[in-house]
Scaffold this motif. Structure first.
Motif, short mmCIF file in Angstrom:
data_model
loop_
_atom_site.label_atom_id
_atom_site.label_comp_id
_atom_site.label_asym_id
_atom_site.label_seq_id
_atom_site.Cartn_x
_atom_site.Cartn_y
_atom_site.Cartn_z
N ASP A 1 2.20 11.45 -9.56
CA ASP A 1 1.44 12.70 -9.47
C ASP A 1 2.39 13.89 -9.49
OD1 ASP A 1 -0.81 11.26 -9.36
OD2 ASP A 1 -1.35 11.74 -7.27
N MET A 2 3.42 13.68 -8.67
CA MET A 2 4.40 14.76 -8.59
C MET A 2 5.01 15.02 -9.96
SD MET A 2 6.01 16.74 -6.46
CE MET A 2 6.29 16.12 -4.81
N LYS A 3 5.38 13.90 -10.59
CA LYS A 3 5.99 14.01 -11.90
C LYS A 3 5.05 14.75 -12.86
CE LYS A 3 8.86 10.69 -14.41
NZ LYS A 3 8.91 9.22 -14.68
N ALA A 4 3.81 14.28 -12.79
CA ALA A 4 2.82 14.90 -13.66
C ALA A 4 2.69 16.39 -13.36
CB ALA A 4 1.47 14.20 -13.47
N ALA A 5 2.69 16.66 -12.06
CA ALA A 5 2.54 18.06 -11.65
C ALA A 5 3.72 18.87 -12.15
CB ALA A 5 2.43 18.13 -10.13
N ALA B 1 0.84 -1.20 0.00
CA ALA B 1 0.00 0.00 0.00
C ALA B 1 0.87 1.24 0.00
CB ALA B 1 -0.92 -0.03 1.23
N ILE B 2 1.93 1.15 0.84
CA ILE B 2 2.82 2.32 0.92
C ILE B 2 3.48 2.55 -0.43
CG2 ILE B 2 4.99 3.13 1.92
CD1 ILE B 2 4.07 1.79 4.55
N THR B 3 3.99 1.45 -1.02
CA THR B 3 4.65 1.59 -2.32
C THR B 3 3.70 2.18 -3.35
OG1 THR B 3 5.51 -0.56 -1.72
CG2 THR B 3 6.27 0.37 -3.79
N GLN C 1 3.13 5.63 -2.69
CA GLN C 1 4.30 6.42 -3.01
C GLN C 1 4.43 6.59 -4.53
OE1 GLN C 1 7.51 4.67 -0.90
NE2 GLN C 1 7.53 6.47 0.45
N ASP C 2 4.22 5.44 -5.21
CA ASP C 2 4.30 5.49 -6.67
C ASP C 2 3.33 6.51 -7.22
OD1 ASP C 2 6.20 3.64 -6.59
OD2 ASP C 2 4.98 1.97 -7.41
#
Lengths: 356, 389, 43
Positions: free
Chosen positions: A313-317, A302-304, A307-308
């Motif tokens: 999301d971050m990357k997309a952002a 779940a954590i992975t 995180q992924d």
């Protein structure tokens, strides 16, 4: 066999293990009792209820004299049992339309004694002589022997606070061994030869002969031949045994035999329960471990995943931000160019206006 | 801490007054018994060598202390970990139960100071009583060790406490082995007396009957005690204990219900294999059926209804019914249906002194339980060891 | 010394003595053996 020192016996066992005797043969073991052991035959057709045997017993064993003298035969009108002061008593059994029948009672000296099987300090022992003896020096006073005895023979000195003990007939074993007498006190004092002391095998023969010679006089049964595994005392009678206070519902199984089934299970419990329980515990622990592991894995996954997702999301952002930035720059550049172009155009118009 | 709050209140509560009177009476009876002998205070005689002190104090005492091994094995071995808060009260009760069984036994034994003789002087290994004695002695030690962490936490002896705590699983398994052995052996005591115990109660399955009913008794005693201690010791109970309490009831009631159903069937099988159906029509048969239907089958069904309907009240009353039924069974075997063949004037009825000593011993047990449960971490976790389980 | 048993009672007294000693031994051995069995496990 002297059993006082159990551990000594254990040590000796190592030596004897190689010397297997017939009696030790494993598996289907069977025991015949001590060869030549002695007993007493009581013939109810001969007993006249004179209580002389009670006197003999009382004197040989140095017992307290009873309140009513032994010559008082009215005592026989009430049923009695063995007491602390009387190892043996005679009871009278009235018969319809006939003379009363008398029966002597005392320890039956079982071939396989229930009292011995019940005693947790092994205070009782079947002696090679035939007597079942009691050792007061080890007795704790639990009175389980009295529970176990099918003939309700042993008595207890309840009123003694310091040295209470079990009391029962010992077939005059101590006195005979000490050489004081050669025949039990009761037998010795019987005027009618209603009692015969001798080897049990011989007594059985005598009993069979008497019954065989007078089949009308006797019930065709020797009480004690097989009762509770056989007793050293044997009874023959002209009336049914249940009518002279001898229970006929005791069966032929001895106390040690009754106990042996439950005893054999005992050893299996500490051997098998730990295996089973340790197994259950092992399984429980393993299940716990697997559950914990699965839980941990699930959490980790779940954590992975989170995180992924967060990363993407971050990357997309970031991408979007970069795009946005580029777009803005482009837009700004375009805007600037446009403005510059506009300004240049205006300049041209002005120039044109100026030039006109 | 707690002692102060207790002593500040008036000592003349009804509980204390009655307890005090019983203890004074018990002390007097003790002097009487040991000064003048067993005969001076009991109705025991040569036909009835065992009475109330064996029938109730020993047989009932031991079976009602079965909660210890049942709870500890359920929690530590069978994975009912969430109920671990129930272990300590059960262990304490079992430990005190056995301790006072041994104390009560001193009154019944002719020469109690010879009690170690079977193990140090001469061993009567063929005796079922030898087995009982050995296992009770060992199990008392095991229970003492199982209970000791509570006392050691109270005393602040950390290292010793942690050492013993490590032995938990081994001790639990030992406890089950020893309990199986002596609970069943108490029934086996009577295997040697088929001529004296009424055939409806006599069976070669007696050891199994005693063991299986001990499991039901143990489960029921844990519930009954939870009920009885709930009010007086409520402020001593941790939130965890209280929170899982209802859940424990439903779990244990389910267990007891099923065990009682099994017990019912093996009792019936006991009748079948000895072909004693015809005896059920006699007066003794009705008494037997009263015990079997009213105190075995009925509680089994009531427990089932109670846990299905989540009816706590019904479960609590059923636990009482079960415990009374087990007591009735032990008294039937040891006193009521024992020596049934004797004429009524030769039958045993306990003297008031015998009852007095029994009440005295029970009172000492309650007082000791209260003393320990109000001081040591029994119904709550010691703050320093809270997360360790 | 040679043991000839003439009664079932004496035979049981003797054999059950050994049975009890072995019962005690089994309990001790089981604990030690369990430890040995699991000593290489990490937890």
């Amino acid at each position: 066999m002297k059993r006082r020192n159990f551990l000594g016996l254990m040590g000796a066992a190592g030596v004897s293990a190689t010397l297997a005797t017939k009696a030790q043969a494993g598996g289907n073991v069977h025991f015949e009792g001590y060869p030549g052991s002695r007993g007493v035959l009581f013939d109810a057709t001969r007993c006249i209820g004179c209580r002389k045997c009670e006197i003999g017993c009382n004197e040989v064993n140095n017992l307290a004299k009873p309140e009513k003298p032994f010559t008082d035969l009215t005592v026989l009108d009430t049923a009695r049992r063995t007491e602390n002061e009387a190892y043996t008593v005679v009871n009278k059994y009235d018969q319809e339309g006939g003379a009363p029948v008398y029966r002597k009672i005392q320890c039956m000296h079982c071939l396989e004694p229930s009292c011995a099987s019940a005693c947790f300090v092994a205070a009782f022992a079947k002696q090679p002589s035939g007597a079942v003896t009691y050792d007061e020096s080890v007795c704790v006073g639990c009175r389980y022997c009295m529970i176990a005895c099918p003939f309700e023979i042993p008595t207890y000195t309840y009123d003694d606070p310091i040295t209470p003990k079990v009391i029962k007939c010992d077939l005059c074993d101590a006195n005979i061994k000490a050489g004081k007498i050669s025949v039990p006190g009761c037998v010795n004092s019987c005027p009618k030869e209603a009692l015969v002391y001798g080897e049990r095998e011989e007594l059985l023969k005598i009993a069979r002969n008497r019954i065989g010679a007078n089949p009308d006089k006797y019930i065709d049964h020797i009480y004690g031949e097989r009762e509770v595994g056989g007793t050293s005392w044997l009874f023959i009678s002209g009336v049914p045994f249940s009518e002279i206070g001898l229970r006929e519902d005791l069966g032929v199984t001895s106390g040690p035999e009754l106990n042996s089934g439950a005893l054999s299970v005992v050893a299996m419990v500490p051997a098998l329960w730990p295996l089973l329980l340790a197994g259950v515990y092992g399984i429980t622990r393993r299940t716990d471990k697997i559950n914990t592991q699965e839980k941990a894995d699930a959490v980790a996954q779940a954590i992975t995943e989170t995180q992924d997702k967060a990363n993407s999301d971050m990357k997309a952002a970031m991408e979007r931000a970069r795009n946005d930035k580029e777009a803005t720059v482009k837009r700004e550049v375009a805007k600037a160019l446009e403005e510059a172009a506009k300004a240049a155009e205006e300049g041209d118009v002005e120039k044109e206006e100026e030039g006109a | 801490m707690t002692t102060e709050t207790v002593s500040k209140k008036s000592l003349l509560t009804p509980f204390n007054v009655i307890t005090g009177l019983i203890l004074v009476m018990g002390a007097a009876l003790t002097v009487w018994r040991f000064g003048w002998g067993i005969g001076a205070v009991t109705n025991l005689d040569n036909n009835n060598p065992w009475g109330l002190w064996i029938g109730f104090d020993l047989l009932c005492g031991v079976v009602l202390a079965a909660g210890g091994f049942v709870t500890s094995s359920a929690v530590y071995l069978f994975g009912m970990k969430k109920h671990h808060a129930a272990v300590r009260p059960a262990i304490l009760t079992a430990f005190l139960g056995y301790l006072f069984v041994v104390i009560a036994l001193q009154y019944d034994l002719g020469r109690p100071w010879r009690l170690p003789y079977p193990f140090v002087v001469q061993s009567g290994t063929t005796s079922m009583l030898f087995e009982v004695g050995l296992c009770v002695a060992l199990y008392l030690t095991v229970l003492f060790l199982e209970f000791s962490p509570a006392a050691l936490e109270w005393l602040g002896l950390k290292r010793l406490r942690n050492l013993i705590h490590k032995l938990t699983i081994a001790l639990t398994i030992f406890g089950v082995v020893l309990s199986t052995l002596h609970q069943s052996s108490l029934g086996a005591l009577y295997i040697i007396a088929p001529a004296k115990l009424h055939p409806l109660w006599y069976s070669t399955y007696l050891p199994t009957f005693f063991f299986i009913s001990a499991i039901a008794a143990g489960l029921s005693m844990v519930m009954l005690e939870g009920w009885l201690t709930h009010k007086p010791l409520h402020d001593k109970m941790s939130e965890e204990y209280l929170a899982q309490h209802d859940d424990l009831y439903f779990g244990f009631a389910k267990g007891a219900s099923f065990v009682l159903m099994g017990y019912f069937f093996i009792k019936v099988i006991g009748i079948a294999v000895d072909n004693e159906w015809n005896l059920l029509g006699t007066g003794w048969g009705q008494w037997f059926l009263f015990e079997l239907l009213g105190f075995v089958l009925l509680p089994s069904v009531l427990y089932a209804i109670g846990t299905r309907e989540k009816n706590l009240k019904l479960i609590r009353w059923t636990s009482l019914l079960t415990v009374l039924g087990i007591i009735l069974n032990r008294l039937n075997v040891s006193v009521i249906a024992f020596n049934w063949h004797l004429p009524s004037e030769m039958r045993y009825v306990p003297s008031w002194q015998e009852i007095g000593v029994t009440v005295f011993v029970c009172t000492m047990l309650v007082v000791t339980f209260k003393f320990i449960a109000t001081r040591m971490p029994i119904f709550y976790d010691h703050p320093e060891y809270k997360d360790e389980h | 010394m040679e043991h000839a048993f003439y009664t079932l009672q004496d035979f049981l007294l003797y054999t059950k003595g050994w049975a009890y000693i072995l019962m005690g031994a089994s309990l001790v051995v089981f604990v030690a053996y369990w430890k040995f069995l699991f000593s290489r496990d990490k937890d």
